[in-house]
Write an enzyme that holds these catalytic residues in place. Structure first.
Site, PDB file in Angstrom:
ATOM      1  N   LYS A  81       0.842  -1.206   0.000  1.00 19.16           N
ATOM      2  CA  LYS A  81       0.000   0.000   0.000  1.00 19.16           C
ATOM      3  C   LYS A  81       0.872   1.248   0.000  1.00 19.16           C
ATOM      4  O   LYS A  81       0.632   2.199  -0.754  1.00 19.16           O
ATOM      5  CB  LYS A  81      -0.924   0.010   1.231  1.00 19.16           C
ATOM      6  CG  LYS A  81      -2.100  -0.940   1.087  1.00 19.16           C
ATOM      7  CD  LYS A  81      -2.835  -1.203   2.404  1.00 19.16           C
ATOM      8  CE  LYS A  81      -3.934  -2.243   2.183  1.00 19.16           C
ATOM      9  NZ  LYS A  81      -4.580  -2.716   3.403  1.00 19.16           N
ATOM     10  N   GLN A 109      -4.967  -1.348   9.450  1.00 12.27           N
ATOM     11  CA  GLN A 109      -4.884  -2.679   8.844  1.00 12.27           C
ATOM     12  C   GLN A 109      -5.544  -3.724   9.765  1.00 12.27           C
ATOM     13  O   GLN A 109      -5.221  -3.811  10.942  1.00 12.27           O
ATOM     14  CB  GLN A 109      -3.397  -3.039   8.610  1.00 12.27           C
ATOM     15  CG  GLN A 109      -3.170  -4.374   7.938  1.00 12.27           C
ATOM     16  CD  GLN A 109      -3.697  -4.424   6.499  1.00 12.27           C
ATOM     17  OE1 GLN A 109      -3.555  -3.464   5.745  1.00 12.27           O
ATOM     18  NE2 GLN A 109      -4.330  -5.528   6.149  1.00 12.27           N
ATOM     19  N   ASP A 128     -11.308   2.964   3.691  1.00 11.51           N
ATOM     20  CA  ASP A 128     -11.773   1.575   3.534  1.00 11.51           C
ATOM     21  C   ASP A 128     -13.293   1.524   3.344  1.00 11.51           C
ATOM     22  O   ASP A 128     -13.832   0.525   2.879  1.00 11.51           O
ATOM     23  CB  ASP A 128     -11.439   0.782   4.813  1.00 11.51           C
ATOM     24  CG  ASP A 128     -10.228  -0.121   4.632  1.00 11.51           C
ATOM     25  OD1 ASP A 128      -9.905  -0.454   3.480  1.00 11.51           O
ATOM     26  OD2 ASP A 128      -9.627  -0.490   5.659  1.00 11.51           O
TER      27      ASP A 128
END
Ligand code: NDP
Length: 303
Positions: free
Chosen positions: A55, A99, A122
């Site tokens: 990422k 995460q 997200d």
């Protein structure tokens, strides 16, 4: 017998990253704005570390600001919440991603709901879940959106198609169902208590598998001519590849679908690896770019 055409997620994802990079350079030039993503990693889970590194690398390659904050496995929930509060208040941070999974002593729901919904790249915050289901503008969860982009590009208009989403998870199954519904599909959501699962799958023009069970979906579960999107990422032993230095068997990645069987029935199918996986990070970059534009009151690029 004609075999299914392969949907090349790597190529789709590359195009999205290139378009994001172009938009980022326009923002820099015209507004001196560099969209910036902060990823918070707790602990040392090897798979999470690989994702987080990827990422960071891909954000930087797209010209974005990228920062990873690595916290100890034993960090308290309160310390993590305090960090999120700080990031929420930092105007140089446009996107925040924690995460998952988190260590067991930390409540994931508390952490997700602490993120400012407008920085929640997200799309997991309950505010954004509500926005998605009601058709309001929201950050769209990256993996299901990647599946939808590939479906739209491959099939065009999805109106009237029968879609089966094999998962009711918050991160894949439910948002995937919402997205397909908004495309006028007739959507069935299946899960571990679904009766006659193989028959339900055989009814689907579009089959999305996100179960996390290697090669569970067999070829004869696929309706002839269907489009199969395999979200699953599973590692299995690969005796044909020999042994590692420590004597253990080498491994390989497979999806939830038995690819070799399914490609004989389907019209289109995503491979694992190289299908849905690359789309997830590409859409994370997209969501960060859009979040930055919204926060600064700028027109959003149409990506
Ligand atoms: P979850 O475990 O949260 O959800 C799995 C879903 O599958 C649940 O709804 C579960 O049903 C259902 N399920 C499990 N076993 C069966 C069964 N035997 N029959 C029918 N349904 C079943 O998983 P995630 O959503 O986190 O991930 C799913 C897969 O997708 C994993 O392989 C993961 O690695 C992959 N993934 C890939 C991503 C990518 O970028 N490509 C991103 C995210 C995930 P129930 O609700 O009843 O338990």
């Amino acid at each position: 017998m004609t075999e299914a055409k392969i949907i090349d997620g790597k190529a789709f994802a590359k195009r999205i990253r290139e378009r994001v990079a172009k938009e980022v350079s326009i923002l820099k030039e015209n507004y001196d704005l560099v969209p910036s993503l902060t990823v918070v990693l707790v602990g040392d889970d090897p798979a999470s570390k690989v994702y987080v590194t990827s990422k960071g690398k891909q954000s930087s390659e797209a010209g974005m600001g990228s920062n990873t904050i690595h916290l100890d496995e034993n960090v308290s929930e309160q310390d993590l919440l305090d960090l999120i509060k700080k990031l929420n208040n930092d105007t140089s941070v446009n996107g925040i991603l924690v995460q998952l999974p988190l260590p067991k002593h930390i409540d994931e729901a508390n952490v997700i709901s602490a993120i400012n919904p407008d920085k929640d790249v997200d799309g997991f915050h309950t505010v954004n879940v509500g926005r998605l289901w009601t058709g309001a503008k929201s950050p769209i969860p990256c993996t299901p959106f990647g599946c939808l982009q590939m479906l739209r590009e491959t099939l065009g208009d999805l109106t009237g198609k029968r879609a089966l989403v094999l998962s009711r998870s918050n991160i894949v199954g439910k948002p995937m169902a919402a997205l397909l519904l908004s495309e006028n599909c007739t959507v069935t959501i299946a899960h571990s208590s679904t009766a006659d699962l193989a028959d339900r799958c055989r009814e689907a023009d579009i089959l999305i598998a996100a179960v996390g069970r290697p090669q569970m979906i067999l070829g004869d579960w696929i309706k002839p001519g269907a489009t199969v999107i395999d979200v699953g990422i599973n590692r299995i032993d690969a005796p044909e590849k020999g042994n590692n230095k420590d004597g253990s068997l080498k491994s390989r990645l497979v999806g939830d679908v038995n690819f070799d069987e399914a490609k004989l029935n389907a019209s289109y199918i995503t491979p694992v690896p190289g299908g849905v996986g690359p789309m997830t990070i590409a859409n994370l970059l997209r969501n960060t770019l859009i979040a930055a534009c919204r926060q600064k009151g700028l027109a959003e690029p149409n990506l």
